[in-house]
Each structure stands twice: as structure tokens, then as C-alpha cells.
Design a protein around this motif. Structure first.
Motif, PDB file in Angstrom:
ATOM      1  N   VAL A 222      41.865  35.529  78.606  1.00 39.00           N
ATOM      2  CA  VAL A 222      43.080  35.828  79.359  1.00 39.00           C
ATOM      3  C   VAL A 222      43.152  37.313  79.704  1.00 39.00           C
ATOM      4  O   VAL A 222      43.633  37.691  80.784  1.00 39.00           O
ATOM      5  N   LEU A 223      42.648  38.179  78.831  1.00 40.66           N
ATOM      6  CA  LEU A 223      42.621  39.604  79.148  1.00 40.66           C
ATOM      7  C   LEU A 223      41.688  39.879  80.326  1.00 40.66           C
ATOM      8  O   LEU A 223      42.023  40.654  81.230  1.00 40.66           O
ATOM      9  N   ALA A 224      40.527  39.248  80.323  1.00 36.89           N
ATOM     10  CA  ALA A 224      39.601  39.436  81.439  1.00 36.89           C
ATOM     11  C   ALA A 224      40.225  38.972  82.751  1.00 36.89           C
ATOM     12  O   ALA A 224      40.038  39.596  83.804  1.00 36.89           O
ATOM     13  N   ALA A 225      40.975  37.876  82.699  1.00 36.97           N
ATOM     14  CA  ALA A 225      41.627  37.363  83.911  1.00 36.97           C
ATOM     15  C   ALA A 225      42.632  38.353  84.478  1.00 36.97           C
ATOM     16  O   ALA A 225      42.925  38.328  85.676  1.00 36.97           O
ATOM     17  N   HIS A 226      43.173  39.226  83.610  1.00 36.41           N
ATOM     18  CA  HIS A 226      44.143  40.233  84.056  1.00 36.41           C
ATOM     19  C   HIS A 226      43.514  41.608  84.243  1.00 36.41           C
ATOM     20  O   HIS A 226      44.237  42.596  84.372  1.00 36.41           O
ATOM     21  N   GLY A 227      42.184  41.679  84.247  1.00 36.11           N
ATOM     22  CA  GLY A 227      41.517  42.933  84.565  1.00 36.11           C
ATOM     23  C   GLY A 227      41.244  43.837  83.393  1.00 36.11           C
ATOM     24  O   GLY A 227      40.939  45.025  83.589  1.00 36.11           O
ATOM     25  N   PHE A 228      41.323  43.312  82.160  1.00 33.05           N
ATOM     26  CA  PHE A 228      41.087  44.127  80.971  1.00 33.05           C
ATOM     27  C   PHE A 228      39.698  43.867  80.407  1.00 33.05           C
ATOM     28  O   PHE A 228      39.230  42.720  80.363  1.00 33.05           O
ATOM     29  N   ASP A 229      39.072  44.933  79.927  1.00 30.84           N
ATOM     30  CA  ASP A 229      37.798  44.849  79.222  1.00 30.84           C
ATOM     31  C   ASP A 229      38.071  45.088  77.738  1.00 30.84           C
ATOM     32  O   ASP A 229      38.624  46.130  77.368  1.00 30.84           O
ATOM     33  N   VAL A 230      37.732  44.129  76.882  1.00 31.36           N
ATOM     34  CA  VAL A 230      37.990  44.258  75.448  1.00 31.36           C
ATOM     35  C   VAL A 230      36.996  45.236  74.837  1.00 31.36           C
ATOM     36  O   VAL A 230      35.777  45.033  74.903  1.00 31.36           O
ATOM     37  N   LEU A 231      37.524  46.290  74.210  1.00 29.08           N
ATOM     38  CA  LEU A 231      36.695  47.299  73.563  1.00 29.08           C
ATOM     39  C   LEU A 231      36.538  47.028  72.072  1.00 29.08           C
ATOM     40  O   LEU A 231      35.478  47.283  71.500  1.00 29.08           O
ATOM     41  N   ASP A 232      37.600  46.557  71.434  1.00 29.47           N
ATOM     42  CA  ASP A 232      37.600  46.207  70.012  1.00 29.47           C
ATOM     43  C   ASP A 232      38.425  44.944  69.836  1.00 29.47           C
ATOM     44  O   ASP A 232      39.526  44.826  70.407  1.00 29.47           O
ATOM     45  N   LEU A 233      37.933  44.009  69.032  1.00 22.06           N
ATOM     46  CA  LEU A 233      38.700  42.826  68.654  1.00 22.06           C
ATOM     47  C   LEU A 233      38.197  42.412  67.276  1.00 22.06           C
ATOM     48  O   LEU A 233      37.087  41.892  67.150  1.00 22.06           O
ATOM     49  N   HIS A 234      38.995  42.658  66.239  1.00 21.23           N
ATOM     50  CA  HIS A 234      38.493  42.512  64.877  1.00 21.23           C
ATOM     51  C   HIS A 234      39.653  42.194  63.930  1.00 21.23           C
ATOM     52  O   HIS A 234      40.831  42.357  64.281  1.00 21.23           O
ATOM     53  N   ASP A 235      39.294  41.758  62.716  1.00 17.30           N
ATOM     54  CA  ASP A 235      40.334  41.372  61.762  1.00 17.30           C
ATOM     55  C   ASP A 235      40.644  42.450  60.742  1.00 17.30           C
ATOM     56  O   ASP A 235      41.441  42.227  59.823  1.00 17.30           O
ATOM     57  N   GLY A 236      40.076  43.620  60.866  1.00 17.11           N
ATOM     58  CA  GLY A 236      40.457  44.687  59.953  1.00 17.11           C
ATOM     59  C   GLY A 236      39.390  45.766  59.863  1.00 17.11           C
ATOM     60  O   GLY A 236      38.292  45.632  60.419  1.00 17.11           O
ATOM     61  N   PRO A 237      39.745  46.866  59.198  1.00 16.70           N
ATOM     62  CA  PRO A 237      41.049  47.076  58.566  1.00 16.70           C
ATOM     63  C   PRO A 237      42.131  47.433  59.572  1.00 16.70           C
ATOM     64  O   PRO A 237      41.849  47.918  60.664  1.00 16.70           O
ATOM     65  N   GLY A 238      43.377  47.174  59.180  1.00 11.36           N
ATOM     66  CA  GLY A 238      44.522  47.476  60.016  1.00 11.36           C
ATOM     67  C   GLY A 238      45.721  47.782  59.157  1.00 11.36           C
ATOM     68  O   GLY A 238      45.647  47.777  57.921  1.00 11.36           O
ATOM     69  N   PRO A 239      46.869  48.044  59.778  1.00 12.15           N
ATOM     70  CA  PRO A 239      48.047  48.462  59.015  1.00 12.15           C
ATOM     71  C   PRO A 239      48.617  47.400  58.096  1.00 12.15           C
ATOM     72  O   PRO A 239      49.355  47.717  57.167  1.00 12.15           O
ATOM     73  N   LEU A 262      43.391  44.583  68.448  1.00 12.97           N
ATOM     74  CA  LEU A 262      42.844  44.588  69.808  1.00 12.97           C
ATOM     75  C   LEU A 262      42.974  45.962  70.447  1.00 12.97           C
ATOM     76  O   LEU A 262      44.021  46.597  70.358  1.00 12.97           O
ATOM     77  N   VAL A 263      41.888  46.403  71.085  1.00  9.27           N
ATOM     78  CA  VAL A 263      41.936  47.519  72.012  1.00  9.27           C
ATOM     79  C   VAL A 263      41.236  47.078  73.280  1.00  9.27           C
ATOM     80  O   VAL A 263      40.078  46.646  73.235  1.00  9.27           O
ATOM     81  N   ALA A 264      41.944  47.145  74.414  1.00 14.16           N
ATOM     82  CA  ALA A 264      41.380  46.725  75.693  1.00 14.16           C
ATOM     83  C   ALA A 264      41.689  47.767  76.750  1.00 14.16           C
ATOM     84  O   ALA A 264      42.736  48.427  76.701  1.00 14.16           O
ATOM     85  N   ARG A 265      40.769  47.920  77.694  1.00 17.14           N
ATOM     86  CA  ARG A 265      40.941  48.907  78.761  1.00 17.14           C
ATOM     87  C   ARG A 265      41.138  48.194  80.091  1.00 17.14           C
ATOM     88  O   ARG A 265      40.412  47.242  80.411  1.00 17.14           O
ATOM     89  N   LEU A 266      42.095  48.682  80.866  1.00 13.31           N
ATOM     90  CA  LEU A 266      42.325  48.132  82.197  1.00 13.31           C
ATOM     91  C   LEU A 266      41.267  48.662  83.149  1.00 13.31           C
ATOM     92  O   LEU A 266      41.197  49.863  83.416  1.00 13.31           O
ATOM     93  N   THR A 267      40.422  47.771  83.637  1.00 13.78           N
ATOM     94  CA  THR A 267      39.324  48.180  84.521  1.00 13.78           C
ATOM     95  C   THR A 267      39.514  47.718  85.959  1.00 13.78           C
ATOM     96  O   THR A 267      38.777  48.120  86.849  1.00 13.78           O
ATOM     97  N   ARG A 268      40.513  46.858  86.174  1.00 17.10           N
ATOM     98  CA  ARG A 268      40.699  46.300  87.517  1.00 17.10           C
ATOM     99  C   ARG A 268      42.175  46.079  87.777  1.00 17.10           C
ATOM    100  O   ARG A 268      42.843  45.309  87.110  1.00 17.10           O
ATOM    101  N   HIS A 269      42.729  46.780  88.769  1.00 19.19           N
ATOM    102  CA  HIS A 269      44.086  46.521  89.224  1.00 19.19           C
ATOM    103  C   HIS A 269      44.056  45.431  90.302  1.00 19.19           C
ATOM    104  O   HIS A 269      43.110  45.351  91.094  1.00 19.19           O
TER     105      HIS A 269
END
Length: 270
Positions: A222-239, A262-269
Motif C-alpha cells: 500500500v505504501l508503494a501504491a502511494h509513492g513511498f519507498d520503504v527504507l526500514d520495516l522491522h520489529d525492533g528495537p523500538g520505544p 517503519l521508515v518510508a520515503r516519498l519518491t513519487r508525487h
């Protein structure tokens, strides 16, 4: 950290009483804000940040203190009023995260913590959030999110098998909650029933809410469909992981525990 049951469920003890929220979830070390700032620094985000689902404003204020220009956005008037008086610095405004409008390209990053993204229960609501983020972000802008992980519930039932009981005290009153979770597979929702009791003579309060259960590959799609490139997607560590995130910690290689980051970058408007 911040919950948003008010968005669809009416009154909520913690959302309607932000001072109780902060007593229940103190986050004295500002782990959530520090983790978000670390992500923003690692991927060289610009200074303009939207904290979407800002709750009491603690994380927005931390990012502001780190030198960023921050707008904190939430649907709860009580949370926003509290944030303005207790965590000043950011500009706070009322929005519905399922669809909102700021001037185009207003922000360099959108931060969405503590499962706020999962209050988008339907595909249309999730599309609304991501389309709104896409409009609001500058080219190359970041989306940083932290949430429950739908994949955790594939074959695991330990969070569902028995009610969870927890409590806290504030100003001489002890509050106790009994929380029951269940999976609505057809709707792909994690439903929560929580009953609060207090020893001040007030009657019990029952509250119901739900989170969308998103799976890592579904989120990538769904992120790719909205123009985002996933940079990080992981289960930890986190807050909110055990052990929690610390400065200098790098993302792990897996995405199957109970939190998803998740960290994703907008690559396509569009």
C-alpha cells in the motif's frame, strides 16, 4: 505515546483525561520521541515535522526541542488542550488522521507513533491517510511510524488467551484496568474491550476500540501504491519493545514480533 479511541468510540478514560494518560504511560525517558528523532536524523529529514496523532504532545515537544518546526495534530480536543499547556513549542491543531489537508508540501516528515496509523480500519481510511501524507510531504519526505504488527498474530495467541490486568495511582486514587483482546479476522481488526475501576467510588467504565491488523508485505504494497519507498520495516528495537531501543541501536532483520517500525520515503508525487 498516545491512543485515539475517541476517534470512533466516544468517551475514553485516558484520552478524555490526559493527565491520567501520562500517569499510566509516563515515558519519562522520552523513548518514543528520541526514537523518532533518531530515524529522522539517520535519513536526513528536513526540519518541518507533522506529528500525526500527537496525543498529549510529549513527542512533538521533544522533536521541537531537538530543533525541528513541529505541528502536532490529533482528533481529541482534550489532548490538544493539554498539549498546548503542558508541552508548548509545537503548533497544535485538530485533524482526523483518516483524511486531512495542509498546504501542499508543508512538511519534510510525518511521524505517526503508538499505532495511531492503525485507527484506519478500512482500506479507504488507510488510503485517505497516505494520500493526505503524500500531499503534505515535500519530495523525498519521510513517513516514520510505530505500531502493532499484524504478523505477530499469525499462529500466536498469548495476547488473546487471558485478560490483562494493570493499574496505576494518581493523586491518591488507584485505577485498575482489565483488558481483553480478540481478533476479528474478517475485518482484519484487533478488538479491545477494557474495563476501568477506581477506588474512589466511581462506577466501572467499559470501553471498546480496535486496531487494523496490517502485515509487513501488505504495508509495503500500500505504501508503494502511494509513492513511498520503504527504507526500514522491522520489529525492533523500538520505544515499546523489550528490551527497548537505545541510542545507537540499529534495526534488526526481522518483522514478526508484536511491534512494527517503519521508515518510508516519498519518491513519487501524484
Amino acid at each position: 505515546m498516545h491512543t485515539h479511541d475517541t476517534a470512533a468510540q466516544g468517551s475514553n478514560l485516558l484520552t478524555d483525561n490526559p493527565e491520567l494518560y501520562e500517569a499510566r504511560f509516563p515515558d519519562t525517558e522520552r523513548l518514543a520521541g528520541r526514537w523518532a528523532e533518531d530515524c529522522l536524523r539517520r535519513y536526513a529529514a528536513g526540519p518541518r515535522v507533522l506529528d500525526l496523532g500527537c496525543g498529549t504532545g510529549r513527542d512533538a515537544a521533544y522533536l521541537h526541542a531537538a530543533g525541528r518546526s513541529v505541528v502536532g495534530a490529533d482528533l481529541s480536543d482534550a489532548m490538544l488542550t493539554y498539549a498546548r499547556s503542558h508541552h508548548p513549542g509545537p503548533r497544535y491543531t485538530r485533524v482526523d488522521l483518516r483524511g486531512f489537508q495542509f498546504p501542499r508540501r508543508s512538511f519534510d516528515a510525518v511521524v505517526c507513533l503508538d499505532s495511531a496509523l492503525l485507527y484506519c480500519h478500512t482500506n479507504a481510511e488507510l488510503d485517505g491517510l497516505l494520500a493526505s501524507c503524500r500531499r503534505a510531504l515535500a519530495p523525498g519526505g519521510l513517513l516514520v511510524a510505530e505500531m502493532r504488527n499484524g504478523a505477530f498474530f499469525l499462529g500466536r495467541t498469548e495476547l488473546l488467551d487471558a485478560p490483562a490486568v494493570s493499574g496505576f495511582s494518581r493523586q491518591g486514587v488507584t485505577y485498575e484496568s482489565t483488558t481483553t483482546l480478540s481478533v476479528d479476522r474478517a475485518a482484519q481488526l484487533l478488538r479491545r474491550t477494557r474495563v476501568w475501576t477506581a477506588d474512589d467510588g466511581s462506577p466501572p467504565v467499559e470501553q471498546r476500540s480496535a486496531w487494523r491488523l496490517l502485515f509487513p508485505q501488505e504495508l509495503r504494497y500500500v505504501l508503494a501504491a502511494h509513492g513511498f519507498d520503504v527504507l526500514d520495516l522491522h520489529d525492533g528495537p523500538g520505544p515499546r519493545t523489550e528490551p527497548p531501543w537505545k541510542e545507537g541501536a540499529m534495526p534488526g532483520p526481522t518483522a514478526d514480533a508484536d511491534r512494527l517500525h517503519l521508515v518510508a520515503r516519498l519518491t513519487r508525487h501524484t
